[in-house]
Motif scaffolding. Structure first.
Motif, PDB file in Angstrom:
ATOM      1  N   UNK A  73       2.961 -18.416 -23.098  1.00  0.00           N
ATOM      2  CA  UNK A  73       4.403 -18.577 -22.916  1.00  0.00           C
ATOM      3  C   UNK A  73       5.252 -17.433 -23.473  1.00  0.00           C
ATOM      4  N   UNK A  74       4.720 -16.623 -24.382  1.00  0.00           N
ATOM      5  CA  UNK A  74       5.589 -15.636 -25.034  1.00  0.00           C
ATOM      6  C   UNK A  74       5.534 -14.259 -24.400  1.00  0.00           C
ATOM      7  N   UNK A  75       4.580 -14.009 -23.518  1.00  0.00           N
ATOM      8  CA  UNK A  75       4.521 -12.756 -22.761  1.00  0.00           C
ATOM      9  C   UNK A  75       4.169 -13.099 -21.319  1.00  0.00           C
ATOM     10  N   UNK A  76       4.459 -12.181 -20.393  1.00  0.00           N
ATOM     11  CA  UNK A  76       4.134 -12.424 -18.995  1.00  0.00           C
ATOM     12  C   UNK A  76       2.652 -12.124 -18.782  1.00  0.00           C
ATOM     13  N   UNK A  77       1.843 -13.139 -18.961  1.00  0.00           N
ATOM     14  CA  UNK A  77       0.396 -12.974 -18.896  1.00  0.00           C
ATOM     15  C   UNK A  77      -0.072 -13.072 -17.447  1.00  0.00           C
ATOM     16  N   UNK A  78      -0.143 -11.950 -16.786  1.00  0.00           N
ATOM     17  CA  UNK A  78      -0.612 -11.890 -15.404  1.00  0.00           C
ATOM     18  C   UNK A  78      -1.092 -10.476 -15.131  1.00  0.00           C
ATOM     19  N   UNK A  79      -1.801 -10.321 -14.037  1.00  0.00           N
ATOM     20  CA  UNK A  79      -2.193  -8.982 -13.617  1.00  0.00           C
ATOM     21  C   UNK A  79      -1.816  -8.795 -12.157  1.00  0.00           C
ATOM     22  N   UNK A  80      -1.548  -7.567 -11.808  1.00  0.00           N
ATOM     23  CA  UNK A  80      -1.150  -7.204 -10.461  1.00  0.00           C
ATOM     24  C   UNK A  80      -2.403  -7.005  -9.608  1.00  0.00           C
ATOM     25  N   UNK A  81      -2.477  -7.690  -8.485  1.00  0.00           N
ATOM     26  CA  UNK A  81      -3.544  -7.479  -7.521  1.00  0.00           C
ATOM     27  C   UNK A  81      -2.969  -6.644  -6.380  1.00  0.00           C
ATOM     28  N   UNK A  82      -3.571  -5.492  -6.115  1.00  0.00           N
ATOM     29  CA  UNK A  82      -3.017  -4.546  -5.150  1.00  0.00           C
ATOM     30  C   UNK A  82      -4.036  -4.206  -4.059  1.00  0.00           C
ATOM     31  N   UNK A  83      -3.509  -3.774  -2.934  1.00  0.00           N
ATOM     32  CA  UNK A  83      -4.312  -3.183  -1.872  1.00  0.00           C
ATOM     33  C   UNK A  83      -4.066  -1.684  -1.908  1.00  0.00           C
ATOM     34  N   UNK A  84      -5.132  -0.897  -1.946  1.00  0.00           N
ATOM     35  CA  UNK A  84      -4.998   0.555  -2.111  1.00  0.00           C
ATOM     36  C   UNK A  84      -5.751   1.291  -1.009  1.00  0.00           C
ATOM     37  N   UNK A  85      -5.252   2.493  -0.690  1.00  0.00           N
ATOM     38  CA  UNK A  85      -5.877   3.364   0.299  1.00  0.00           C
ATOM     39  C   UNK A  85      -5.482   4.803  -0.021  1.00  0.00           C
ATOM     40  N   UNK A  86      -6.148   5.754   0.607  1.00  0.00           N
ATOM     41  CA  UNK A  86      -5.841   7.160   0.376  1.00  0.00           C
ATOM     42  C   UNK A  86      -4.668   7.552   1.266  1.00  0.00           C
ATOM     43  N   UNK A  87      -3.587   8.026   0.655  1.00  0.00           N
ATOM     44  CA  UNK A  87      -2.411   8.412   1.408  1.00  0.00           C
ATOM     45  C   UNK A  87      -2.694   9.607   2.308  1.00  0.00           C
ATOM     46  N   UNK A  88      -2.128   9.577   3.510  1.00  0.00           N
ATOM     47  CA  UNK A  88      -2.309  10.676   4.440  1.00  0.00           C
ATOM     48  C   UNK A  88      -3.592  10.627   5.236  1.00  0.00           C
ATOM     49  N   UNK A  89      -4.495   9.708   4.900  1.00  0.00           N
ATOM     50  CA  UNK A  89      -5.753   9.564   5.647  1.00  0.00           C
ATOM     51  C   UNK A  89      -5.567   8.469   6.688  1.00  0.00           C
ATOM     52  N   UNK A  90      -5.702   8.850   7.947  1.00  0.00           N
ATOM     53  CA  UNK A  90      -5.500   7.877   9.026  1.00  0.00           C
ATOM     54  C   UNK A  90      -6.618   6.846   9.028  1.00  0.00           C
ATOM     55  N   UNK A  91      -6.252   5.595   9.020  1.00  0.00           N
ATOM     56  CA  UNK A  91      -7.248   4.529   9.033  1.00  0.00           C
ATOM     57  C   UNK A  91      -7.714   4.249  10.456  1.00  0.00           C
ATOM     58  N   UNK A  92      -9.020   4.028  10.653  1.00  0.00           N
ATOM     59  CA  UNK A  92      -9.498   3.554  11.961  1.00  0.00           C
ATOM     60  C   UNK A  92      -8.834   2.221  12.295  1.00  0.00           C
ATOM     61  N   UNK A  93      -8.790   1.913  13.585  1.00  0.00           N
ATOM     62  CA  UNK A  93      -8.052   0.733  14.036  1.00  0.00           C
ATOM     63  C   UNK A  93      -8.458  -0.560  13.335  1.00  0.00           C
ATOM     64  N   UNK A  94      -9.753  -0.881  13.184  1.00  0.00           N
ATOM     65  CA  UNK A  94     -10.097  -2.143  12.515  1.00  0.00           C
ATOM     66  C   UNK A  94      -9.566  -2.211  11.083  1.00  0.00           C
TER      67      UNK A  94
END
Length: 299
Positions: A257-278
């Motif tokens: 209760x005294x601190x915001x006890x959570x973690x961020x879940x993120x989706x990451x990828x390499x910027x500038x690299x084109x992803x294949x369609x799937x």
């Protein structure tokens, strides 16, 4: 310079012997040595030097490694792009994710995606945080689901959700009968934590700092479930996510209760690299579906 010789060069650069590389390539050792020598002739300088019974890279070899990996990566992506064109409803998606997300979030995301695109295949890899970044940069995966935002200039990320963290205490602990607790109440406890380099370890230390103390780490591990087991055995307390999709855990998981006890879940990828369609389709699906998952966690 053909792609197989570039792969062989990278394999030797990574520590494999010429004999091992030759066997995997179905060539003789002398033939592989001649192929690597031709590569050195083509680039105009020595790439390897012998140290004892092994080979190590010269400065020129180390420089070529970076570009050679890019060449192999571009070749693989080209093959995938052609495959995706030939099978617009198929293809495959290489994804890396934290171990703790493999029991709930990742299966849920994939199940929803395959309901729309049943012919897409997945190449799944589980890692700690450093391994996720390495796989992204090396081109081994297109996407990574992380426990924090990767701190790297080449990597872009979007938050999917915030996962609550709980203070887990042994069943016979003085706080075990509580539903909620201030993290500062655990200042004198022995903490069980992941090894340095895991984002959850850094989050634990940061939250304890916000609560006014430095955690005394008594045990370190590489798996959250190992930490949970050590707590159940009475060896300390831990700040970890609740288990998903299982029955009542053996140890009480107390809301902080005294601190915001959570973690961020993120989706990451390499910027500038084109992803294949799937992979692009899966990224879009994941960013959209995460809102539903986040809503359930908040309830």
């Amino acid at each position: 310079m053909d792609i197989e010789i570039i792969r062989a060069f990278l394999a030797v650069a990574d520590g494999q012997t010429v004999t091992e590389v030759a066997e995997r390539s179905h060539r003789t050792q002398p033939a592989m040595s001649r192929a690597l020598a031709r590569l050195e002739q083509e680039v105009g300088t020595q790439l390897f030097q012998r140290v004892g019974r092994g080979l190590t890279l010269t400065p020129a070899g180390r420089e070529l490694v970076v570009h050679a990996r890019d060449i192999v990566d571009a070749y693989h992506r080209g093959i995938r792009a052609v495959d995706d064109l030939a099978r617009p409803d198929g293809g495959f998606v290489p994804v890396a994710f934290l171990h703790t997300l493999g029991t709930w979030l990742v299966p849920e995301l994939i199940k929803g995606f395959r309901a729309e695109r049943p012919n897409v295949r997945f190449d799944l890899r589980q890692h700690g945080d450093d391994g996720l970044v390495s796989d992204l940069l090396a081109g081994a995966v297109d996407l990574a689901i992380t426990g924090d935002r990767p701190d790297h200039a080449l990597i872009q990320s979007r938050q999917l959700l915030r996962e609550p963290l709980r203070l887990v205490v042994p069943p016979d602990h003085r706080l075990a009968g509580r539903k909620a607790v201030r993290l500062s109440e655990a200042a004198e406890e022995t903490f069980i934590a992941l090894l340095p380099g895991f984002s959850l370890r850094a989050i634990t230390e940061d939250l304890c700092g916000q609560a006014g103390f430095v955690p005394r780490i008594g045990f370190e591990g590489e798996e959250v479930e190992t930490l949970r087991g050590l707590v159940a055995a009475g060896l300390g307390v831990a700040l970890i996510p609740e288990p998903h999709g299982v029955g009542t855990p053996a140890s009480p998981h107390l809301r902080v209760t005294d601190v915001q006890a959570s973690r961020e879940i993120c989706l990451a990828w390499v910027g500038g690299r084109r992803l294949p369609a799937p992979s692009e389709h899966f990224r879009t699906h994941t960013l959209k579906q995460a809102k539903t998952v986040a809503g359930r966690l908040a309830d």
